[in-house]
Scaffold this motif. Structure first.
Motif, PDB file in Angstrom:
ATOM      1  N   TYR A 130     -16.519-107.575 -29.893  1.00  0.00           N
ATOM      2  CA  TYR A 130     -17.158-108.582 -30.750  1.00  0.00           C
ATOM      3  C   TYR A 130     -17.900-107.976 -31.940  1.00  0.00           C
ATOM      4  O   TYR A 130     -18.901-108.514 -32.403  1.00  0.00           O
ATOM      5  N   SER A 131     -17.380-106.886 -32.476  1.00  0.00           N
ATOM      6  CA  SER A 131     -18.043-106.213 -33.600  1.00  0.00           C
ATOM      7  C   SER A 131     -17.562-106.687 -34.969  1.00  0.00           C
ATOM      8  O   SER A 131     -18.018-106.179 -35.991  1.00  0.00           O
ATOM      9  N   LEU A 132     -16.663-107.679 -34.998  1.00  0.00           N
ATOM     10  CA  LEU A 132     -16.206-108.233 -36.278  1.00  0.00           C
ATOM     11  C   LEU A 132     -16.259-109.760 -36.211  1.00  0.00           C
ATOM     12  O   LEU A 132     -15.419-110.385 -35.568  1.00  0.00           O
ATOM     13  N   ALA A 133     -17.265-110.333 -36.848  1.00  0.00           N
ATOM     14  CA  ALA A 133     -17.385-111.793 -36.912  1.00  0.00           C
ATOM     15  C   ALA A 133     -16.561-112.294 -38.096  1.00  0.00           C
ATOM     16  O   ALA A 133     -16.650-111.745 -39.192  1.00  0.00           O
ATOM     17  N   VAL A 134     -15.748-113.318 -37.847  1.00  0.00           N
ATOM     18  CA  VAL A 134     -14.883-113.870 -38.888  1.00  0.00           C
ATOM     19  C   VAL A 134     -15.207-115.338 -39.070  1.00  0.00           C
ATOM     20  O   VAL A 134     -15.258-116.098 -38.103  1.00  0.00           O
ATOM     21  N   GLY A 135     -15.404-115.746 -40.310  1.00  0.00           N
ATOM     22  CA  GLY A 135     -15.719-117.134 -40.635  1.00  0.00           C
ATOM     23  C   GLY A 135     -14.479-118.004 -40.725  1.00  0.00           C
ATOM     24  O   GLY A 135     -13.394-117.640 -40.251  1.00  0.00           O
ATOM     25  N   GLU A 136     -14.638-119.144 -41.364  1.00  0.00           N
ATOM     26  CA  GLU A 136     -13.543-120.110 -41.504  1.00  0.00           C
ATOM     27  C   GLU A 136     -12.534-119.625 -42.537  1.00  0.00           C
ATOM     28  O   GLU A 136     -12.896-119.081 -43.574  1.00  0.00           O
ATOM     29  N   TRP A 137     -11.257-119.874 -42.234  1.00  0.00           N
ATOM     30  CA  TRP A 137     -10.186-119.490 -43.149  1.00  0.00           C
ATOM     31  C   TRP A 137     -10.141-120.448 -44.333  1.00  0.00           C
ATOM     32  O   TRP A 137     -10.344-121.643 -44.173  1.00  0.00           O
ATOM     33  N   ARG A 138      -9.864-119.908 -45.496  1.00  0.00           N
ATOM     34  CA  ARG A 138      -9.714-120.716 -46.709  1.00  0.00           C
ATOM     35  C   ARG A 138      -8.603-120.114 -47.556  1.00  0.00           C
ATOM     36  O   ARG A 138      -8.103-119.038 -47.270  1.00  0.00           O
ATOM     37  N   GLU A 139      -8.252-120.828 -48.626  1.00  0.00           N
ATOM     38  CA  GLU A 139      -7.188-120.344 -49.510  1.00  0.00           C
ATOM     39  C   GLU A 139      -7.527-118.957 -50.013  1.00  0.00           C
ATOM     40  O   GLU A 139      -8.683-118.635 -50.261  1.00  0.00           O
ATOM     41  N   LYS A 140      -6.487-118.161 -50.203  1.00  0.00           N
ATOM     42  CA  LYS A 140      -6.737-116.800 -50.672  1.00  0.00           C
ATOM     43  C   LYS A 140      -7.263-116.823 -52.097  1.00  0.00           C
ATOM     44  O   LYS A 140      -6.943-117.711 -52.883  1.00  0.00           O
ATOM     45  N   GLN A 141      -8.078-115.838 -52.372  1.00  0.00           N
ATOM     46  CA  GLN A 141      -8.693-115.682 -53.685  1.00  0.00           C
ATOM     47  C   GLN A 141      -8.900-114.202 -53.919  1.00  0.00           C
ATOM     48  O   GLN A 141      -8.770-113.401 -53.004  1.00  0.00           O
TER      49      GLN A 141
END
Length: 164
Positions: free
Chosen positions: A98-109
């Motif tokens: 659990y050492s990498l928290a990932v948020g919500e996916w969105r369109e690439k930018q």
């Protein structure tokens, strides 16, 4: 699924690997491991790989990911420092559960301020190994890591993580 990271170590961008157990999603809290006293966080951008590729040229790399998310990469800084000083592997310091928290996916930018552009990261990773749909590639921002404390809340651009 592979988790491939690009972090700044000893003056250059270094590629690192994390196991899939290092992934922290769905707004779950991050629990500081009891074997370290100094947990640091680097902000990062996470790319979601959308197709199979090997030996990808940077100019074609944008075809190989379909979404991005804000991330928080946690490191046991005291363990890392000791490992580097003694010439040991630093996997324990960066690849723990659990050492990498990932948020919500969105369109690439195209985010600014990364240690290397996404296209270069994809090119570098695909020279070493085949990337596959579902793999994640994270890239640190240029800013320094900062210490995190218990009960702190990390919140930005679709990422929410409470430190416990």
């Amino acid at each position: 699924m592979k988790i491939i990271g690009f972090t700044y170590v000893n003056g250059s961008a270094e590629m690192v690997l994390k196991g899939d157990s290092s992934l922290l999603v769905n707004r779950k809290p991050f629990f500081k491991p009891d074997w370290t006293d100094d947990v640091r966080m680097n902000r990062c951008i996470v790319l979601r790989v959308s197709r199979l590729g090997k030996g990808i040229a940077a100019k074609f790399a944008d075809r190989y990911y379909d979404a991005v998310a804000q991330g928080a990469d946690f490191t046991a800084a005291d363990v890392l420092s000791e490992a580097v000083q003694n010439g040991h592997s630093w996997t324990r310091a960066i690849g723990f559960d659990y050492s990498l928290a990932v948020g919500e996916w969105r369109e690439k930018q195209k985010p600014d301020g990364l240690i290397i552009p996404p296209e270069e990261a994809i090119e570098a990773a695909s020279k070493v190994m085949t990337i596959r749909q579902g793999d994640l590639i994270y890239i640190h921002y240029k800013e320094d890591a900062r210490k995190v404390e218990r009960d702190e809340v990390i919140e930005e651009e679709g990422l929410y993580c409470k430190v416990k």
